[in-house]
Design an enzyme around this catalytic site. Sequence first.
Site, mmCIF file in Angstrom:
data_model
loop_
_atom_site.group_PDB
_atom_site.id
_atom_site.type_symbol
_atom_site.label_atom_id
_atom_site.label_comp_id
_atom_site.label_asym_id
_atom_site.label_seq_id
_atom_site.Cartn_x
_atom_site.Cartn_y
_atom_site.Cartn_z
ATOM 1 N NE ARG A 161 -4.575 1.487 1.618
ATOM 2 C CZ ARG A 161 -4.550 2.497 0.460
ATOM 3 N NH1 ARG A 161 -5.541 2.374 -0.367
ATOM 4 N NH2 ARG A 161 -3.452 3.284 0.399
ATOM 5 C CB CYS A 167 -0.878 0.124 1.134
ATOM 6 S SG CYS A 167 -0.474 0.244 2.877
ATOM 7 C CG ASP A 186 -16.116 -15.142 -7.791
ATOM 8 O OD1 ASP A 186 -16.536 -16.159 -7.046
ATOM 9 O OD2 ASP A 186 -17.000 -14.597 -8.537
#
Length: 200
Positions: free
Chosen positions: A15, A9, A116
């Site tokens: 993060r 980050c 995904d």
Amino acid sequence: MTFHVLSVCTGNVCRSPFAAQLLAARLAEAGIDVEVTSAGTHALVDSPMTPEAAAMSRRAGVDPDAHAGRQLTAELVQASDLILVAAREHRARVLQLVPRASRRTFTLREFARIADFVARARTVDPSFTFASDDPAARVEEIAVSRGLAEPPATPQDDDVVDPYRRSPEVYAEAERLITVAVDGVARALAATASGGRGAA
């Protein structure tokens, strides 16, 4: 051989350390031999995580206390098998340092989104398995699928909002986005331990 993941980050105090700590824990649970570290493009070198980010890690059951901010370098990129960045600007900086790292550098949410897509595509052919039990093979599959997966509604949807010096609500949103994405990354990489079946 140990698989090396680098989380990136800006300051390396919010993060990227949270994502690294959470991903390391998820992959350890899955029995993947992995080392997950983090760095920042403009790191607050040797600084601890912000109190808000440290609280995110503790809520996830991981210990943030050993973290010290570290500057991103070409050597760190070259030593990494997968680079997961918080936002597109960080990917650009990684590629400025090491242009050849393009195929193994993704935003965290981008990698989870493409993984995904690959998992859903696999349902068309349930007999599909990976020829290799190597996480690097999964990274390569995600890389070649980058142009096939449906793009996000807006480019910003592949980024994680920067919560540094912002409200608790922004920290909560960053925590949610990172947790969802890390879970997707972990499922994808853990699938290599089962030949690509089920885990993804």
